[in-house]
Write a protein that holds these residues in place. Structure first.
Motif, PDB file in Angstrom:
ATOM      1  N   ASN A 107      72.968  88.549  -8.836  1.00 29.90           N
ATOM      2  CA  ASN A 107      71.943  88.200  -7.846  1.00 29.90           C
ATOM      3  C   ASN A 107      72.119  88.979  -6.547  1.00 29.90           C
ATOM      4  O   ASN A 107      71.163  89.484  -5.962  1.00 29.90           O
ATOM      5  N   PHE A 110      70.740  92.532  -6.790  1.00 31.72           N
ATOM      6  CA  PHE A 110      69.286  92.653  -6.663  1.00 31.72           C
ATOM      7  C   PHE A 110      68.839  92.457  -5.218  1.00 31.72           C
ATOM      8  O   PHE A 110      67.960  93.166  -4.728  1.00 31.72           O
ATOM      9  N   ASN A 111      69.421  91.508  -4.542  1.00 29.40           N
ATOM     10  CA  ASN A 111      69.037  91.262  -3.149  1.00 29.40           C
ATOM     11  C   ASN A 111      69.400  92.436  -2.239  1.00 29.40           C
ATOM     12  O   ASN A 111      68.663  92.777  -1.310  1.00 29.40           O
ATOM     13  N   ASN A 113      69.824  95.658  -3.135  1.00 27.84           N
ATOM     14  CA  ASN A 113      69.296  96.976  -3.523  1.00 27.84           C
ATOM     15  C   ASN A 113      67.802  96.963  -3.857  1.00 27.84           C
ATOM     16  O   ASN A 113      67.326  97.841  -4.570  1.00 27.84           O
ATOM     17  N   SER A 114      67.069  95.998  -3.345  1.00 23.51           N
ATOM     18  CA  SER A 114      65.664  95.849  -3.733  1.00 23.51           C
ATOM     19  C   SER A 114      64.840  97.103  -3.456  1.00 23.51           C
ATOM     20  O   SER A 114      64.010  97.516  -4.281  1.00 23.51           O
ATOM     21  N   ILE A 117      65.861  99.902  -5.925  1.00 24.78           N
ATOM     22  CA  ILE A 117      65.392  99.540  -7.269  1.00 24.78           C
ATOM     23  C   ILE A 117      63.907  99.849  -7.418  1.00 24.78           C
ATOM     24  O   ILE A 117      63.487 100.476  -8.400  1.00 24.78           O
ATOM     25  N   ASN A 118      63.103  99.413  -6.460  1.00 26.81           N
ATOM     26  CA  ASN A 118      61.653  99.651  -6.532  1.00 26.81           C
ATOM     27  C   ASN A 118      61.331 101.141  -6.527  1.00 26.81           C
ATOM     28  O   ASN A 118      60.426 101.600  -7.240  1.00 26.81           O
ATOM     29  N   ASN A 171      63.297  92.584 -12.129  1.00 28.29           N
ATOM     30  CA  ASN A 171      62.866  92.707 -10.738  1.00 28.29           C
ATOM     31  C   ASN A 171      61.448  92.179 -10.524  1.00 28.29           C
ATOM     32  O   ASN A 171      60.924  92.207  -9.418  1.00 28.29           O
ATOM     33  N   GLY A 174      60.278  89.765  -7.674  1.00 27.60           N
ATOM     34  CA  GLY A 174      60.314  90.177  -6.269  1.00 27.60           C
ATOM     35  C   GLY A 174      61.676  89.976  -5.660  1.00 27.60           C
ATOM     36  O   GLY A 174      62.700  90.025  -6.334  1.00 27.60           O
ATOM     37  N   SER A 175      61.708  89.728  -4.348  1.00 25.57           N
ATOM     38  CA  SER A 175      62.975  89.692  -3.624  1.00 25.57           C
ATOM     39  C   SER A 175      63.431  88.285  -3.282  1.00 25.57           C
ATOM     40  O   SER A 175      64.251  88.095  -2.405  1.00 25.57           O
ATOM     41  N   ILE A 180      65.912  86.087  -9.762  1.00 25.21           N
ATOM     42  CA  ILE A 180      65.613  87.269 -10.572  1.00 25.21           C
ATOM     43  C   ILE A 180      65.014  86.823 -11.904  1.00 25.21           C
ATOM     44  O   ILE A 180      65.191  85.685 -12.331  1.00 25.21           O
TER      45      ILE A 180
END
Length: 377
Positions: A107, A110-111, A113-114, A117-118, A171, A174-175, A180
């Protein structure tokens, strides 16, 4: 002094005569090739499969989608599937955070590197779509020509794309912190496991089998991370409810594919040696000492024995070597080597490795991970 020179001359003459005699003997006993052995005919029968439609064959789609070893060597700039240094690092960090760590670490990744990642997903959206088409393919069947060294696809490209596809799937929510896309990841893994399990039980290449066993182990480890958020995850992936067990037909398929790979490699060597551009000595050596059918027979003996013999770690029950590999009786070995001695000496190296045991051990590793995962339910 003259006497010494005469003795040296006689000795050189004897050695030269022996070398000439040895070469003449080798040429004489390799004057013709043998016919196909019963083992070779058996291996060829294992290779026969019902053809599948090219539009449903994952091998053909993957070869169009990815570079091959030969293609990357001759046209390194033509591949559309390449990853920047930043994208490669992102994929590596994702695997470390979500495949090998725990749910909280995943988690946090993802938070944190959002944006990156996009950006990576947008750059490769077309390739991600192609990967999703690939894993929906119902079949995987190599043709004869795909089982040659030059046409092996660059698997590293495919697996970087696989991780990016999984990133894109997870992903989608979203953020939002700690939200996730678990459900989307389960659906992705379920579809993907059906595909790779099909490849695992359909490919005739030992290399592909080893690669796919690694993919299945990676999926099972990642499922362990997902299961930390919800233990029902394991039940929702139907492809893992049954063992990834191998049967006799699987061994026949894998080892006949290895036999064909060697057959194709030998044919390629003969063709290259016969070209006008090849040096004369290479043409002569190929003509005198490379006997394709006998080479097929030697490898077929090894692979048929491998399929038939049960797996055992007991040295007394290891794969039985042919008589021409037996050093206990030199006269018997010399007699066995009377035909194609060069090929027979080289083929003895096959018997130093029990490939079947290696495959069984890989399968056992997968089953152990699967059993551990099922116990979390």
């Amino acid at each position: 002094m003259m006497m010494l020179l005469k003795m040296i001359g006689v000795l050189v003459g004897l050695i030269s005569s022996l070398l000439v005699f040895a070469v003449v003997c080798l040429v004489a006993i390799n004057a013709s090739d043998r016919t196909k052995s019963p083992n070779t005919l058996l291996v060829e029968s294992w290779l026969k499969q019902q053809p599948v439609a090219s539009s449903e064959n994952g091998v053909e789609y993957a070869m169009k989608m990815l570079s091959t070893i030969e293609g990357a060597k001759s046209n390194p700039q033509e591949t559309s599937l390449s990853f920047s240094t930043q994208q490669t690092k992102l994929i590596r960090d994702f695997k470390e955070a979500c495949h090998l760590a725990d749910w909280e670490t995943c988690n946090e990744f993802f938070n944190r590197n959002s944006v990156t990642i996009n950006r990576a997903i947008n750059a490769h959206q077309a390739n991600i779509d192609k990967y999703n088409i690939l894993v929906a393919m119902p079949d995987w069947q190599e043709n004869d020509q795909s089982l040659i060294p030059q046409d092996q696809i660059l698997w590293s490209q495919l697996f970087q794309l696989r991780e990016l596809s999984l990133l894109e799937t997870m992903n989608r929510s979203g953020s939002i912190a700690s939200k996730i896309g678990v459900d989307a990841a389960i659906a992705f893994l379920n579809k993907e496991t059906h595909f790779w399990n099909n490849v695992y039980h359909s490919s005739g290449s030992l290399l592909v089998h080893m690669i796919v066993s690694g993919v299945l182990k990676e999926q099972l480890r990642f499922a362990g991370t997902l299961a930390q958020s919800n233990k029902e995850v394991v039940k929702n992936i139907s492809a893992w409810q049954s063992p990834f067990s191998l049967n006799q037909n699987d061994y026949e398929r894998i080892f006949s594919g290895e036999w064909l790979f060697g057959h194709n490699a030998m044919q390629q060597m003969v063709m290259e040696a016969q070209q006008d551009t090849a040096p004369f000595y290479e043409q002569w050596l190929a003509k005198m000492f490379i006997k394709p059918i006998d080479d097929d027979n030697l490898r077929a003996e090894y692979f048929v024995n491998m399929v038939k013999e049960p797996v055992s770690t007991d040295a007394s029950l290891m794969l039985k070597k042919p008589e021409y590999c037996n050093n206990d009786n030199s006269l018997l070995q010399l007699w066995q080597l009377r035909y194609n001695p060069v090929g027979k000496i080289l083929s003895c190296s096959y018997y130093e490795t029990d490939l079947k045991l290696r495959i069984v051990n890989m399968n056992n590793e997968i089953e152990q991970l699967r059993s551990n995962l099922m116990m979390t339910q």
